[in-house]
Design a protein around this motif. Structure first.
Motif, PDB file in Angstrom:
ATOM      1  N   LEU A 111       0.865  -1.152   0.006  1.00  0.00           N
ATOM      2  CA  LEU A 111      -0.120  -0.081   0.568  1.00  0.00           C
ATOM      3  C   LEU A 111       0.819   0.700   0.618  1.00  0.00           C
ATOM      4  O   LEU A 111       0.615   2.362  -1.080  1.00  0.00           O
ATOM      5  CB  LEU A 111      -1.082  -0.196   2.012  1.00  0.00           C
ATOM      6  CG  LEU A 111      -2.098  -1.244   0.779  1.00  0.00           C
ATOM      7  CD1 LEU A 111      -3.365  -1.174   2.395  1.00  0.00           C
ATOM      8  CD2 LEU A 111      -2.913  -0.865  -0.076  1.00  0.00           C
ATOM      9  N   ARG A 114       1.580   2.582  -3.324  1.00  0.00           N
ATOM     10  CA  ARG A 114       0.014   3.074  -3.639  1.00  0.00           C
ATOM     11  C   ARG A 114      -0.199   1.879  -5.150  1.00  0.00           C
ATOM     12  O   ARG A 114      -0.361   1.596  -5.924  1.00  0.00           O
ATOM     13  CB  ARG A 114      -0.134   3.693  -4.963  1.00  0.00           C
ATOM     14  CG  ARG A 114       1.155   4.939  -3.534  1.00  0.00           C
ATOM     15  CD  ARG A 114       0.883   6.494  -3.882  1.00  0.00           C
ATOM     16  NE  ARG A 114      -0.431   6.901  -4.183  1.00  0.00           N
ATOM     17  CZ  ARG A 114      -0.424   8.438  -5.111  1.00  0.00           C
ATOM     18  NH1 ARG A 114       0.540   9.104  -5.229  1.00  0.00           N
ATOM     19  NH2 ARG A 114      -1.524   9.339  -5.650  1.00  0.00           N
ATOM     20  N   LEU A 130      -7.824  -4.810   6.759  1.00  0.00           N
ATOM     21  CA  LEU A 130      -8.134  -3.947   5.717  1.00  0.00           C
ATOM     22  C   LEU A 130      -8.987  -3.167   4.811  1.00  0.00           C
ATOM     23  O   LEU A 130      -9.669  -2.331   3.700  1.00  0.00           O
ATOM     24  CB  LEU A 130      -8.045  -5.599   4.331  1.00  0.00           C
ATOM     25  CG  LEU A 130      -6.975  -5.714   4.007  1.00  0.00           C
ATOM     26  CD1 LEU A 130      -6.632  -6.756   3.642  1.00  0.00           C
ATOM     27  CD2 LEU A 130      -5.816  -4.090   2.792  1.00  0.00           C
ATOM     28  N   GLU A 133      -9.397   0.082   3.462  1.00  0.00           N
ATOM     29  CA  GLU A 133      -8.941   0.042   2.068  1.00  0.00           C
ATOM     30  C   GLU A 133      -9.458   0.006   1.191  1.00  0.00           C
ATOM     31  O   GLU A 133      -9.733   0.335  -0.487  1.00  0.00           O
ATOM     32  CB  GLU A 133      -7.840  -0.835   1.735  1.00  0.00           C
ATOM     33  CG  GLU A 133      -6.535  -0.627  -0.018  1.00  0.00           C
ATOM     34  CD  GLU A 133      -6.054   0.572   0.422  1.00  0.00           C
ATOM     35  OE1 GLU A 133      -5.571   1.481  -0.293  1.00  0.00           O
ATOM     36  OE2 GLU A 133      -5.174   1.258   2.066  1.00  0.00           O
ATOM     37  N   THR A 138     -10.107   0.197  -3.450  1.00  0.00           N
ATOM     38  CA  THR A 138      -9.072  -0.743  -3.415  1.00  0.00           C
ATOM     39  C   THR A 138      -9.255  -1.905  -3.662  1.00  0.00           C
ATOM     40  O   THR A 138     -10.147  -2.468  -2.684  1.00  0.00           O
ATOM     41  CB  THR A 138      -7.820  -0.713  -2.815  1.00  0.00           C
ATOM     42  OG1 THR A 138      -6.943   1.155  -2.547  1.00  0.00           O
ATOM     43  CG2 THR A 138      -6.205  -1.746  -3.178  1.00  0.00           C
TER      44      THR A 138
END
Length: 334
Positions: A111, A114, A130, A133, A138
Motif C-alpha cells: 500500500l 500505492r 483492510l 482500503e 482498492t
C-alpha cells in the motif's frame, strides 16, 4: 521525454499519451514513439507519471502468496504475472510464510507503493484491517483462503470436497485403517481438508475415534517424522491421506525409507513434482493454481474497470489423478 518527442517528430504530449496507453493515437505514431524510446533507452518514471495521470493508477499489483518454496504458490504467481503483463501491469510479490505479522507488513508495504489492487493469501484470524482500503475502492481478491472479518472477492479450491474425494477413493479400495497428516490447524484450508476427511469417514460408517489425525505439519521434515512415528506403533495405517503437497513429499520419503511404499496406499492433496515418475506413481487430488491465479487477476481488473457487483466467491473444483499409490489394497488382502 523531450528527446523522444524530438527524435519521433511529435509533441511531448503525444509521447505522454503513447507511454500512458491513452486512446486515439494512430498506430503509425505509436510505432514512431516506441521506436524512438527504444533507440534512446527511455524508461518512463511510473511514480512521477502517476502523480499526473488522471486516474491515479500506478499500473502495479501487490501479490502475497504462502511461500515461493511451494510449487502451488509459484503457479499462482506465474498466472497473475501473465495476466498482468497483458495489461502492462507490474506485480510486486512477497511470501507470507504463514506468519500473521509478516502478512500485515507485506500488505502495508504494497500500500505504501500505492498498488492499484491486491491479491492475497492470508493467515491472520481477521482481515478487518483492510476494511478502510476497501472503502477507498482498492480491489482486494483473496486466493486459496477466504477472508475473515470482512467481505471481499475470493478464489479458492473446494478443499472439503477434495479431501472427501481422496478419502472415498481410499475407502473404495478396501481401507479402514486410515491416517490423516495435515498442516497447522490454524490454517483455514487445513481445517477444511480435515473436515472433509472426517465427514467422509462418518458417511461410510467408519468410527473416527481411533483414526490418527496428525496436524501441525508444515514441511517434508516434520511430515517424514510423523509418518515414521505412525509405523512405530502397534497398528500402523494401511492408507494415508496427506493434506498438503510438502507433507506428501515427507510421507513419500518415510514410506520409501521403511520399504512400505508398495503396501501402504497414499493419496495427497495437491500435486507433487515428479509424482508421476515414482513407483508407484502418486495419486493426488490436484488443485488448479494456474486457474486460481488467472481468475483472481481477472477479478482485480474487473474491479479496476468499474465492476461494482457484490463480492464474488469463486470455487475452483479439484481433480482426482489416479497414478497407483492410492489404488494399493490393504496388505492383508493381497
Amino acid at each position: 521525454m523531450r528527446h523522444v518527442a524530438a527524435l519521433a517528430g511529435v509533441g511531448v504530449k503525444t509521447v505522454s499519451r503513447v507511454i500512458n496507453g491513452e486512446p486515439n493515437v494512430s498506430a503509425a505514431t505509436i510505432e514512431k514513439v516506441n521506436a524512438a524510446a527504444r533507440k534512446l533507452d527511455y524508461q518512463p518514471d511510473l511514480h512521477a507519471g502517476n502523480l499526473r495521470r488522471a486516474d491515479g493508477r500506478t499500473r502495479t499489483l501487490g501479490l502475497l502468496v504462502g511461500s515461493v518454496d511451494n510449487p502451488f504458490a509459484g503457479a499462482v504467481h506465474r498466472a497473475v504475472e501473465d495476466a498482468a503483463a497483458d495489461r502492462g501491469v507490474a506485480v510486486f510479490a512477497s511470501s507470507l510464510d504463514d506468519d500473521p505479522a509478516r502478512e500485515q507488513e507485506a500488505v502495508a508495504a504494497f500500500l505504501r507503493r500505492r498498488v492499484d489492487g491486491l491479491i492475497l493469501t492470508t493467515v491472520s484470524e481477521s482481515q478487518a484491517y483492510l476494511a478502510p482500503e476497501l472503502r477507498r475502492g482498492t480491489p482486494v481478491v483473496f486466493v486459496d483462503r477466504e477472508p475473515a472479518g470482512l467481505t471481499s472477492d475470493s478464489v479458492v479450491s473446494d478443499n472439503a470436497d477434495g479431501a472427501a474425494l481422496a478419502t472415498r477413493h481410499l475407502l473404495e479400495h478396501g481401507h479402514r485403517r486410515l491416517a490423516y497428516l495435515g498442516d497447522r490447524a490454524g490454517i483455514q484450508t487445513a481445517r477444511e481438508r480435515r473436515r472433509g476427511f472426517l465427514e467422509e469417514l462418518g458417511r461410510a460408517g467408519v468410527a473416527t475415534r481411533d483414526i490418527p489425525v496428525v496436524e501441525g505439519l508444515h514441511d517434508e521434515v516434520t511430515a517424514r517424522e510423523a509418518t515414521l512415528a505412525l509405523f512405530a506403533g502397534d497398528q500402523p495405517p494401511t492408507a494415508i491421506f496427506s493434506s498438503q503437497n510438502l507433507v506428501t513429499i515427507g510421507v513419500i520419503r518415510a514410506l520409501r525409507e521403511l520399504g512400505r511404499h508398495h503396501d501402504t496406499a497414499l493419496v495427497g492433496f495437491d500435486d507433487v513434482p515428479l509424482g508421476d515418475l515414482l513407483d508407484p506413481g502418486i495419486t493426488v487430488v490436484a488443485q488448479h493454481p494456474q486457474e486460481i491465479g488467472r481468475l483472481a487477476a481477472e477479478r482485480v481488473f474487473a474491479r479496476l474497470d468499474g465492476d461494482e457487483a457484490p463480492a464474488l466467491r469463486t470455487v475452483v473444483p479439484t481433480t482426482l489423478i489416479v497414478r497407483g499409490s492410492g489404488e494399493l489394497p490393504p496388505k492383508a488382502e493381497r
